[in-house]
Design an enzyme around this catalytic site. Sequence first.
Site, short mmCIF file in Angstrom:
data_model
loop_
_atom_site.label_atom_id
_atom_site.label_comp_id
_atom_site.label_asym_id
_atom_site.label_seq_id
_atom_site.Cartn_x
_atom_site.Cartn_y
_atom_site.Cartn_z
N GLU A 106 0.87 -1.18 0.00
CA GLU A 106 0.00 0.00 0.00
C GLU A 106 0.91 1.22 0.00
O GLU A 106 1.64 1.44 0.97
CB GLU A 106 -0.92 -0.02 1.23
CG GLU A 106 -1.71 1.26 1.45
CD GLU A 106 -2.41 1.78 0.18
OE1 GLU A 106 -3.27 1.08 -0.35
OE2 GLU A 106 -2.06 2.89 -0.29
N ASP A 133 5.92 0.92 -4.14
CA ASP A 133 5.06 0.63 -5.28
C ASP A 133 5.26 -0.86 -5.62
O ASP A 133 6.39 -1.28 -5.94
CB ASP A 133 5.46 1.52 -6.48
CG ASP A 133 4.52 1.39 -7.66
OD1 ASP A 133 4.04 0.27 -7.92
OD2 ASP A 133 4.27 2.41 -8.33
N ASP A 156 -7.12 1.54 -8.10
CA ASP A 156 -7.38 2.89 -8.61
C ASP A 156 -7.52 2.84 -10.13
O ASP A 156 -6.67 2.25 -10.80
CB ASP A 156 -6.20 3.81 -8.27
CG ASP A 156 -6.13 4.12 -6.80
OD1 ASP A 156 -7.17 4.48 -6.21
OD2 ASP A 156 -5.03 3.99 -6.21
N LYS A 160 -6.94 10.20 -14.96
CA LYS A 160 -6.28 11.27 -15.74
C LYS A 160 -5.26 10.68 -16.71
O LYS A 160 -4.48 9.80 -16.32
CB LYS A 160 -5.51 12.21 -14.79
CG LYS A 160 -6.42 13.04 -13.92
CD LYS A 160 -5.60 14.00 -13.10
CE LYS A 160 -6.46 14.64 -12.04
NZ LYS A 160 -5.69 15.17 -10.92
N ASP A 192 -15.40 -1.45 -9.07
CA ASP A 192 -16.74 -0.88 -9.19
C ASP A 192 -16.78 0.14 -10.33
O ASP A 192 -17.71 0.94 -10.42
CB ASP A 192 -17.16 -0.20 -7.87
CG ASP A 192 -16.21 0.91 -7.46
OD1 ASP A 192 -15.01 0.62 -7.26
OD2 ASP A 192 -16.63 2.07 -7.35
C1 LIG Z 1 -9.18 2.57 -4.47
S1 LIG Z 1 -8.07 2.12 -3.21
C2 LIG Z 1 -8.74 0.55 -2.67
C3 LIG Z 1 -8.19 0.11 -1.34
C4 LIG Z 1 -8.71 -1.24 -0.85
N1 LIG Z 1 -8.23 -2.33 -1.72
C5 LIG Z 1 -10.21 -1.23 -0.80
O1 LIG Z 1 -10.83 -1.94 -1.63
O2 LIG Z 1 -10.75 -0.54 0.06
C6 LIG Z 1 -6.60 1.58 -4.11
C7 LIG Z 1 -5.36 1.59 -3.22
O3 LIG Z 1 -4.27 1.06 -3.96
C8 LIG Z 1 -3.09 1.78 -3.61
N2 LIG Z 1 -2.16 1.58 -4.74
C9 LIG Z 1 -2.36 2.00 -6.02
N3 LIG Z 1 -1.34 1.59 -6.80
C10 LIG Z 1 -0.48 0.91 -6.00
C11 LIG Z 1 0.77 0.26 -6.23
N4 LIG Z 1 1.32 0.25 -7.45
N5 LIG Z 1 1.40 -0.35 -5.20
C12 LIG Z 1 0.84 -0.31 -3.97
N6 LIG Z 1 -0.34 0.28 -3.68
C13 LIG Z 1 -1.00 0.88 -4.68
C14 LIG Z 1 -3.58 3.20 -3.41
O4 LIG Z 1 -2.74 3.96 -2.59
C15 LIG Z 1 -4.95 2.97 -2.78
O5 LIG Z 1 -4.91 3.00 -1.37
#
Ligand SMILES: C[S@@+](CC[C@H](N)C(=O)[O-])C[C@H]1O[C@@H](n2cnc3c(N)ncnc32)[C@H](O)[C@@H]1O
Length: 257
Positions: A106, A133, A156, A160, A192
């Site tokens: 995360e 990452d 995510d 953009k 979603d």
């Molecule tokens: C929309 S949130 C969903 C969080 C959780 N999975 C949920 O369903 O509640 C997506 C999360 O992925 C993390 N994230 C996005 N790309 C990532 C990456 N390459 N490595 C680690 N974390 C990542 C973001 O910081 C964010 O907290």
Amino acid sequence: MPKKVYKVGPDTFRTDEARLQRALARYHEGKGLIGGDPRRRPRWIHPLPPEPAPAFRLMQSSPEHLARLRRFLSEAPLEIEIGSGPGDFILDWAQKHPHRHFLAFEVKWKLVREMVQRIEALGIGNLWVSDDDARFDLPRLLQPNSVDVFHILFPDPWWKPKHQARRLFVPPFVDVLALLLKPGGILRVATDVPGYAQVIQEVVEAHPDFLPSQPDLAQRFAQAAPTSRQAFCDEIGRPYTYFYFQKRPAASETGHG
Ligand SMILES: C[S@@+](CC[C@H](N)C(=O)[O-])C[C@H]1O[C@@H](n2cnc3c(N)ncnc32)[C@H](O)[C@@H]1O
């Protein structure tokens, strides 16, 4: 814990193909890494809990700590979550499966710090976390055919154009997932965002190592707690889709070779 306020994104999901292709051409150089190149990240910014807490940064943790991590990763069946948010799913799932090992990525370091506090308070011994990452660490940390399950829940969409290179469901990262999964291993995905669901299905099913999504595999995860985004969607009645992509079993397991 304070309630997280989620946003519902635009109705349309677009990709600027030319821009994405330009970014993907430099994917393996780290184009689009969140937080920039970890080799240049100052180590005094947002320190993680001190070792031997089960948290790491691939470019900053001590060699002894990384050796502990590598042992942990090889000692038991392994499940990895990418983008765990506050960890509602993985903290619960790890407690339900004490004989498996778990790793959660995360990039938001505050959430990782809070997750370590919860791991320690709950006495969870089979979960490590990182705020790197995941796209940087995974190919550097893990052996091919070593992961039983990847969970990527509500990734995510990166709407953009300048951020779309960060999407997890782009061919070079799907290659990494396919390489690291064991034959027969599972890539469990939820979203979603209908337009992203379509992209996810197309890009994974186009990969020769993955079978089309099998809804029957959901039974294996029937006891999984919802993520915080899933709970939000349930609360506002927003639909979402789960996919269960399996890496093709080895030829000997199918009885054909
Ligand atoms: C929309 S949130 C969903 C969080 C959780 N999975 C949920 O369903 O509640 C997506 C999360 O992925 C993390 N994230 C996005 N790309 C990532 C990456 N390459 N490595 C680690 N974390 C990542 C973001 O910081 C964010 O907290």
